[in-house]
Enzyme design. Sequence first.
Site, PDB file in Angstrom:
ATOM      1  N   CYS A 385       0.812  -1.286  -0.052  1.00  0.00           N
ATOM      2  CA  CYS A 385       0.043   0.065  -0.050  1.00  0.00           C
ATOM      3  C   CYS A 385       0.944   1.365   0.080  1.00  0.00           C
ATOM      4  O   CYS A 385       1.436   1.635  -0.947  1.00  0.00           O
ATOM      5  CB  CYS A 385      -1.045  -0.069   1.285  1.00  0.00           C
ATOM      6  N   HIS A 515      -3.535  -5.089   0.503  1.00  0.00           N
ATOM      7  CA  HIS A 515      -2.674  -5.600   1.472  1.00  0.00           C
ATOM      8  C   HIS A 515      -2.899  -7.174   1.645  1.00  0.00           C
ATOM      9  O   HIS A 515      -3.782  -7.885   2.150  1.00  0.00           O
ATOM     10  CB  HIS A 515      -3.411  -5.182   2.832  1.00  0.00           C
ATOM     11  N   GLU A 517      -1.458  -9.180   3.279  1.00  0.00           N
ATOM     12  CA  GLU A 517      -1.452  -9.610   4.581  1.00  0.00           C
ATOM     13  C   GLU A 517      -2.602 -10.021   5.306  1.00  0.00           C
ATOM     14  O   GLU A 517      -2.770 -10.911   6.231  1.00  0.00           O
ATOM     15  CB  GLU A 517      -0.486  -8.654   5.588  1.00  0.00           C
TER      16      GLU A 517
HETATM   17  N1  GLN Z   1      -1.978   6.732   2.846  1.00  0.00           N
HETATM   18  C1  GLN Z   1      -1.879   5.853   1.591  1.00  0.00           C
HETATM   19  C2  GLN Z   1      -3.495   6.014   0.940  1.00  0.00           C
HETATM   20  O1  GLN Z   1      -4.420   6.679   1.564  1.00  0.00           O
HETATM   21  C3  GLN Z   1      -1.758   4.326   1.915  1.00  0.00           C
HETATM   22  C4  GLN Z   1      -2.838   3.704   2.797  1.00  0.00           C
HETATM   23  C5  GLN Z   1      -2.173   2.573   3.290  1.00  0.00           C
HETATM   24  O2  GLN Z   1      -1.218   2.359   3.411  1.00  0.00           O
HETATM   25  N2  GLN Z   1      -3.263   1.633   3.741  1.00  0.00           N
HETATM   26  O3  GLN Z   1      -3.848   5.715   0.031  1.00  0.00           O
END
Ligand code: GLN
Length: 541
Positions: A385, A515, A517
């Site tokens: 992400c 993600h 994970e």
């Molecule tokens: N801050 C980034 C976004 O909002 C990544 C979010 C995250 O890593 N879950 O896109």
Amino acid sequence: MPAYIFVSGGVLSGLGKGIVTASVGRILISRGYKVTSIKIDPYLNYDAGTLRPTEHGEVFVTEDGGETDEDLGHYERFLGINLTKNHNITTGKIYQRVIEKERRGEYLGKTVEAIPHVTNEIKDWIRKIGESEKVDFVLVEIGGTVGEYQNELYYRAARMMKTEGESVLFVHVVYLPIPKHLREMKTKPAQQSVELLGKFGIIPDFIVTRAEREIDEIRKEKLAVMCNIRKEDIISAPDIELTYEVPIYFEKQKLGEKILQKLNLPSKHSDLKEWENRVFALKNSNEVVKIAIVGKYFDSGEFELPDSYVSVIEAVKHACAEVKAKPIIERINSKDFEKDESRVEILKNFDGVIVPGGFGASGVEGKIKAIEFARKNNIPFLGLCYGFQLSVVEFARNVCGLEKANTTEVDERTPHPVVDLLPWQKELLKEKKYGATMRLGGQVVKIKKGTLAFKLYQKEEVIERFRHRYEVNPAYLEILEKNGLVFSGFSKKEENIVQIGELKDHRFFLGTQFHPEFTSKFLKPSPIFVGFIKACLGRLK
Ligand code: GLN
């Protein structure tokens, strides 16, 4: 009709009630029963979405886009099932329902009160899950400890379900301290917490004793007499190396059989073989793999928190169990690399680097340093992400020559917004809508053939879970690709939304907008993590 097992806690919070709950679930599944699990969080937030990770631990994301307590992650990993936002009850959600009903006039001129109206809502919610999922068992973990004013109504609701004729068991998890100056295990705080349960008419069916060490016979007897419970129903749960050992530990004490006996259910054959093999591999493999997690949500006052990246850490373990390697995982604060750039050299000592998700500007330049170092030194890298978005920023700056390229999350005025808000997020943020308004939950990702991502998944479409507002800016795809960044996954629903990026001439350099994970289970690890760990071991062909 399902049976309901309520798991409560006493003495301390943070005893691992979530792991106890998940482990009870696993031993019942291993005997062929169908199980689901609910977490109750007594706070007033509607969900965990707007809570800071250092305040509450990791926010877990369910496939249906729920932003939940991290315990749902434990349940999914242990039980091997996918849960929903409804499996996380908060007081905010319960009260919202009650107030909505009151506004609709559903209480027929009555005074609306905590008992019975709120307790009814709690019972209905729990029963609806049990009945609609056609399970044999619903595990319900009540957050916090008994005696806190916040969770009182949940204990009362649990007790009422028993009175109303439902099959209900109570498992109470306590802590037995061994104060240094006494060098003796003490049971008094545990006894008192059982007394507090008694106030609600609850006598536990089982007491699980968390402690540094195994509880001995003398203290077991004492606890049994004082707490009105059979000695054999006191289950020992000392500190152990791996949480995945807990179900095995419980089965050695015949917890599965004892639960089934109390409920008059047939004790079927228990099959934990595959589970045990994986635990054995994690503990005893000769090959070691050293992974650095470069993040920022580590500290709370003077203390370090272990929970902010729990799903990432667990996904690494799942992959290691699959490929038979022993993980050593170190958490590194990215802000360290900002204070002193040369510190990034420490990453040379690792077999692989993960930069996980995150929000906001702090620690970002340190993460970018870590990514640059991994890219240039051919160290396997996995960006999750925010970690992926920042790898795109790094590539734009240092390979494409786009000076001062950035994500607009950090620098709204950057000349090269290579990562920018999703168009519909711009509207939401203008209206200050922060709760549950990200791109959330499971989405279909199309995987391009002939890429590393395809090699890992062996599929053209996968469902992965998201939680973000920003994305790789489609206006920059061409220049990034021309310079060698490969985009190997795209959103199925929305055109040009990049979901995976990777580099060719590197041992392993891959970032995901999602993600992975969150979908990794102990018995079914994420292919992305398995590929990454194999690469770290030099085994990815
Ligand atoms: N801050 C980034 C976004 O909002 C990544 C979010 C995250 O890593 N879950 O896109």
